[in-house]
Design a protein around this motif. Structure first.
Motif, PDB file in Angstrom:
ATOM      1  N   PRO A  69     -25.190  11.338 -46.993  1.00 30.72           N
ATOM      2  CA  PRO A  69     -24.107  12.314 -47.113  1.00 30.72           C
ATOM      3  C   PRO A  69     -23.239  12.418 -45.917  1.00 30.72           C
ATOM      4  N   LYS A  70     -21.925  13.184 -46.227  1.00 34.87           N
ATOM      5  CA  LYS A  70     -21.003  13.492 -45.087  1.00 34.87           C
ATOM      6  C   LYS A  70     -21.639  14.398 -44.183  1.00 34.87           C
ATOM      7  N   LEU A  71     -21.847  14.483 -43.101  1.00 34.36           N
ATOM      8  CA  LEU A  71     -22.462  15.159 -42.116  1.00 34.36           C
ATOM      9  C   LEU A  71     -21.132  15.533 -40.987  1.00 34.36           C
ATOM     10  N   ASP A  72     -20.012  15.626 -41.219  1.00 36.11           N
ATOM     11  CA  ASP A  72     -19.003  15.820 -39.959  1.00 36.11           C
ATOM     12  C   ASP A  72     -19.414  17.222 -39.275  1.00 36.11           C
ATOM     13  N   GLY A  73     -19.382  17.218 -37.987  1.00 35.76           N
ATOM     14  CA  GLY A  73     -19.750  18.325 -37.328  1.00 35.76           C
ATOM     15  C   GLY A  73     -21.191  18.574 -37.104  1.00 35.76           C
ATOM     16  N   THR A  74     -22.346  17.633 -37.607  1.00 36.25           N
ATOM     17  CA  THR A  74     -23.512  17.596 -37.347  1.00 36.25           C
ATOM     18  C   THR A  74     -24.030  17.186 -35.971  1.00 36.25           C
ATOM     19  N   SER A  75     -24.966  17.540 -35.464  1.00 39.69           N
ATOM     20  CA  SER A  75     -25.721  16.784 -34.056  1.00 39.69           C
ATOM     21  C   SER A  75     -26.730  16.859 -34.314  1.00 39.69           C
ATOM     22  N   LEU A  76     -27.458  15.751 -34.058  1.00 42.29           N
ATOM     23  CA  LEU A  76     -28.753  15.129 -33.768  1.00 42.29           C
ATOM     24  C   LEU A  76     -29.338  14.568 -32.830  1.00 42.29           C
ATOM     25  N   GLU A  77     -30.688  14.961 -32.358  1.00 39.91           N
ATOM     26  CA  GLU A  77     -31.378  14.287 -31.453  1.00 39.91           C
ATOM     27  C   GLU A  77     -32.559  13.348 -31.804  1.00 39.91           C
ATOM     28  N   VAL A  78     -32.571  12.218 -31.394  1.00 45.65           N
ATOM     29  CA  VAL A  78     -33.783  11.470 -31.606  1.00 45.65           C
ATOM     30  C   VAL A  78     -34.571  11.121 -30.464  1.00 45.65           C
ATOM     31  N   ALA A  79     -35.728  11.250 -30.382  1.00 49.75           N
ATOM     32  CA  ALA A  79     -36.488  11.027 -29.032  1.00 49.75           C
ATOM     33  C   ALA A  79     -37.554   9.780 -29.155  1.00 49.75           C
ATOM     34  N   ALA A  80     -37.475   8.826 -28.308  1.00 46.66           N
ATOM     35  CA  ALA A  80     -38.533   7.755 -28.195  1.00 46.66           C
ATOM     36  C   ALA A  80     -38.860   7.460 -26.859  1.00 46.66           C
ATOM     37  N   VAL A  81     -39.751   6.679 -26.672  1.00 48.23           N
ATOM     38  CA  VAL A  81     -40.203   6.149 -25.530  1.00 48.23           C
ATOM     39  C   VAL A  81     -39.309   4.624 -24.908  1.00 48.23           C
ATOM     40  N   TRP A  82     -38.487   4.236 -26.042  1.00 52.32           N
ATOM     41  CA  TRP A  82     -37.844   2.861 -25.850  1.00 52.32           C
ATOM     42  C   TRP A  82     -37.072   3.261 -24.268  1.00 52.32           C
ATOM     43  N   SER A  83     -37.056   2.140 -23.745  1.00 55.80           N
ATOM     44  CA  SER A  83     -35.865   1.814 -22.659  1.00 55.80           C
ATOM     45  C   SER A  83     -35.400   0.580 -22.573  1.00 55.80           C
ATOM     46  N   GLY A  84     -34.437   0.334 -21.639  1.00 58.59           N
ATOM     47  CA  GLY A  84     -33.896  -1.074 -21.566  1.00 58.59           C
ATOM     48  C   GLY A  84     -33.033  -1.538 -22.925  1.00 58.59           C
ATOM     49  N   THR A  85     -33.237  -2.822 -23.287  1.00 50.89           N
ATOM     50  CA  THR A  85     -32.583  -3.435 -24.259  1.00 50.89           C
ATOM     51  C   THR A  85     -33.016  -2.859 -25.656  1.00 50.89           C
ATOM     52  N   GLU A  86     -34.359  -2.439 -25.475  1.00 51.63           N
ATOM     53  CA  GLU A  86     -34.812  -2.015 -26.963  1.00 51.63           C
ATOM     54  C   GLU A  86     -34.243  -0.578 -26.969  1.00 51.63           C
ATOM     55  N   GLN A  87     -33.892   0.027 -26.034  1.00 48.57           N
ATOM     56  CA  GLN A  87     -33.168   1.469 -26.447  1.00 48.57           C
ATOM     57  C   GLN A  87     -31.864   1.107 -26.938  1.00 48.57           C
ATOM     58  N   ALA A  88     -30.975   0.072 -26.046  1.00 46.42           N
ATOM     59  CA  ALA A  88     -29.814   0.033 -26.219  1.00 46.42           C
ATOM     60  C   ALA A  88     -29.305  -0.838 -27.675  1.00 46.42           C
ATOM     61  N   ASN A  89     -30.423  -1.290 -28.189  1.00 46.77           N
ATOM     62  CA  ASN A  89     -30.455  -2.160 -29.672  1.00 46.77           C
ATOM     63  C   ASN A  89     -30.632  -0.815 -30.437  1.00 46.77           C
ATOM     64  N   PHE A  90     -31.501   0.178 -30.604  1.00 42.04           N
ATOM     65  CA  PHE A  90     -31.766   1.177 -31.338  1.00 42.04           C
ATOM     66  C   PHE A  90     -30.373   2.203 -31.380  1.00 42.04           C
ATOM     67  N   THR A 101     -21.601   8.666 -41.615  1.00 39.75           N
ATOM     68  CA  THR A 101     -21.811  10.046 -41.750  1.00 39.75           C
ATOM     69  C   THR A 101     -20.931  11.130 -41.257  1.00 39.75           C
ATOM     70  N   GLY A 102     -20.458  10.560 -40.281  1.00 35.56           N
ATOM     71  CA  GLY A 102     -19.564  11.497 -39.378  1.00 35.56           C
ATOM     72  C   GLY A 102     -20.453  12.533 -38.340  1.00 35.56           C
ATOM     73  N   ALA A 103     -21.660  12.163 -38.256  1.00 38.25           N
ATOM     74  CA  ALA A 103     -22.579  12.876 -37.359  1.00 38.25           C
ATOM     75  C   ALA A 103     -22.442  12.484 -36.035  1.00 38.25           C
ATOM     76  N   THR A 104     -23.118  13.155 -35.199  1.00 36.13           N
ATOM     77  CA  THR A 104     -23.346  12.743 -33.647  1.00 36.13           C
ATOM     78  C   THR A 104     -24.694  12.626 -33.348  1.00 36.13           C
ATOM     79  N   VAL A 105     -25.106  11.446 -33.065  1.00 34.95           N
ATOM     80  CA  VAL A 105     -26.799  11.434 -32.893  1.00 34.95           C
ATOM     81  C   VAL A 105     -26.678  10.962 -31.260  1.00 34.95           C
ATOM     82  N   THR A 106     -27.668  11.647 -30.519  1.00 37.83           N
ATOM     83  CA  THR A 106     -27.958  11.723 -29.076  1.00 37.83           C
ATOM     84  C   THR A 106     -29.382  11.144 -29.162  1.00 37.83           C
ATOM     85  N   PHE A 107     -29.642  10.095 -28.339  1.00 38.62           N
ATOM     86  CA  PHE A 107     -30.844   9.537 -28.092  1.00 38.62           C
ATOM     87  C   PHE A 107     -31.600  10.256 -26.726  1.00 38.62           C
TER      88      PHE A 107
END
Length: 470
Positions: A69-90, A101-107
């Motif tokens: 769906p279109k999600l303009d203006g939607t902000s989301l957060e995703v939590a994980a223990v990944w760091s370094g290259t693994e985090q960068a790739n995700f 979607t137009g959403a904003t996602v924060t790791f």
């Protein structure tokens, strides 16, 4: 790196519970294919890939297989223990979701064990929208606490189309689907220093007696056979699970994973007795038991592949992810090789781990992100970057950047439901996933005193009964 909580009650297919001789041979073949691919083809990665960076080419998916769906203006957060290259790739996977979607996602970087981190966020009224949980038991715990939300119809559709029944089942709690298994691992491998093997005249073992003979041959040549990163208890549970699955069989493995049989069962005695054939020989372990208990996982791998002709050890039991800890001076596939964990019973084990996306804040945006992570479009972005394995059967094999990862991925998909998920990761976290407690601590104590099999079983059962509540 751990790839690695109440009992998870999953629905097992008949094929998983009652493996035929043909399917068991297929399991062994899948493990052999994966290990053979690593041993023969990892040189295609080049030494620069030892940081798991892999390919740095175009990461855009070649097709658009999922409707979002279109999600303009939607902000989301995703939590994980990944760091370094693994985090960068995700994060590149999340960036593509933002574009579509137009959403904003924060790791959100999390600490391990992540379930404790999530609990603090929930208590503070700021849980992330989605958490990447590395244990089925953690999913169950999140459901029991009322944190996790069921997947919606769109995500369920993607799961049904893209995952085998086995991978769907381990994300279920109480018959409802809560987890999208985005990442997988093969934990039934033993890496070895090829120069040590050649100097000793040792060969790759296929069975447990062969492994003991190989270890003795290496020891007689003047090199300690095994490196064990026992400072991290999960490495010891991996040893146990590989032995137990191969020796006791998949039905017993499933029963013990759900605490439907007790840890005082004779099958557990047999597995501990088998482990004692290695753990009971301190001269076979780098630094002995005390040294192993002060060695973390990365060091357990590194010390096999440093020291020239006299490394601290010749072999280390570790998953496919161990390659990131092998020094770049060692050419993987030539200097550093790998073989499947040897068969203790009739067939070799295939133990897998993984990380699942679980919704904590239910919303249109969170459901869309879970749907995205269940799609082949998302997985192939990270597949192209290397250092990643997806259980999604519709990720094109060509998405993986080199021959070895293509073969490992194919072996995982070809295994279908004929695998078993890491047992300690299915357990309540208090028993199977907490440093200094439960199974981790008891197996660390067993490493120091492998003659105390009955006492170890009694301790395991007492801790398991308290954690499972049965």
């Amino acid at each position: 790196m751990r790839m690695t909580s109440s009992t998870i009650r999953t629905r097992r297919s008949p094929q998983r519970d009652k493996a035929t001789p043909q399917s068991r041979r297929a399991i062994r073949a899948a493990a052999a294919v994966a290990a053979g691919a690593l041993a023969l083809s990892l040189t295609a990665c080049g030494s620069s890939d030892n940081d798991s960076g892999g390919s740095t080419g175009d990461t855009q998916p070649t097709t658009d297989n999922v409707t979002l769906p279109k999600l303009d203006g939607t902000s989301l957060e995703v939590a994980a223990v990944w760091s370094g290259t693994e985090q960068a790739n995700f994060k590149k996977v999340l960036e593509e979701f933002e574009k579509r979607t137009g959403a904003t996602v924060t790791f959100v970087p999390a600490q391990d064990p992540i379930i404790n981190f999530i609990g603090s966020k929930v208590a503070g009224g700021q849980p992330p929208d989605i958490a990447m949980l590395p244990q089925p038991g953690a999913i169950k715990q999140a459901v029991d606490k009322g944190w996790a939300k069921p997947l919606g119809s769109d995500a369920l559709k993607e799961l049904g189309e893209n995952y085998s029944q086995g991978w769907q089942d381990i994300g279920k709690v109480g018959g409802k689907e809560y987890g999208v298994y985005y990442k997988a691992a093969n934990k039934s491998l033993i890496w070895y220093n090829n120069q040590v093997f050649e100097n000793a005249g040792a060969s790759e073992p296929e069975t447990w007696p062969d492994l003991l003979n190989t270890a003795q041959t290496v020891f007689d040549s003047g090199v300690t056979p095994f490196s064990i990163g026992a400072a991290e208890g999960w490495t010891l549970t991996d040893w146990f699970e590989n032995v137990y699955l191969s020796q006791a069989g998949p039905e017993k493995y499933d029963q013990l994973a759900k605490h439907e049989i007790k840890w005082t069962d004779p099958s557990v005695k047999d597995a501990l007795t088998t482990l004692a054939q290695v753990w009971g020989k301190p001269d076979w372990i780098a630094g002995g038991a005390n040294g192993a208990l002060q060695t973390d996982f990365p060091a357990s791998v590194t010390q096999v592949f440093t020291g020239g002709d006299q490394p601290k050890a010749a072999m280390v039991s570790a998953g496919d992810f161990a390659q990131v800890n092998i020094p770049s001076s060692m050419k993987i596939g030539t200097d550093a090789k790998v073989f499947p964990f040897p068969a203790v019973g009739d067939n070799g084990p295939v133990v897998s781990g993984g990380d699942a996306a679980v919704i904590l804040e239910d919303s249109k945006g969170a459901q869309a992100l879970a749907t995205w992570l269940a799609s082949p479009d998302a997985a192939q972005i990270q597949a192209k970057l290397g250092g990643y394995l997806s259980p999604n059967k519709n990720v094109p094999n060509s998405a993986y950047p080199n021959a070895v990862q293509q073969k490992i991925a194919k072996a995982l998909i070809d295994a279908g439901d004929d695998f078993r998920f890491d047992m300690s990761d299915q357990a309540p976290q208090a028993f199977g996933g907490t440093p200094g407690k439960g199974e981790w601590k008891i197996l660390q104590d067993f490493l120091k005193n492998p003659k105390d099999i009955a006492g170890t079983q009694a301790k395991l059962e007492a801790e398991a009964a308290a954690a499972y509540g049965n």
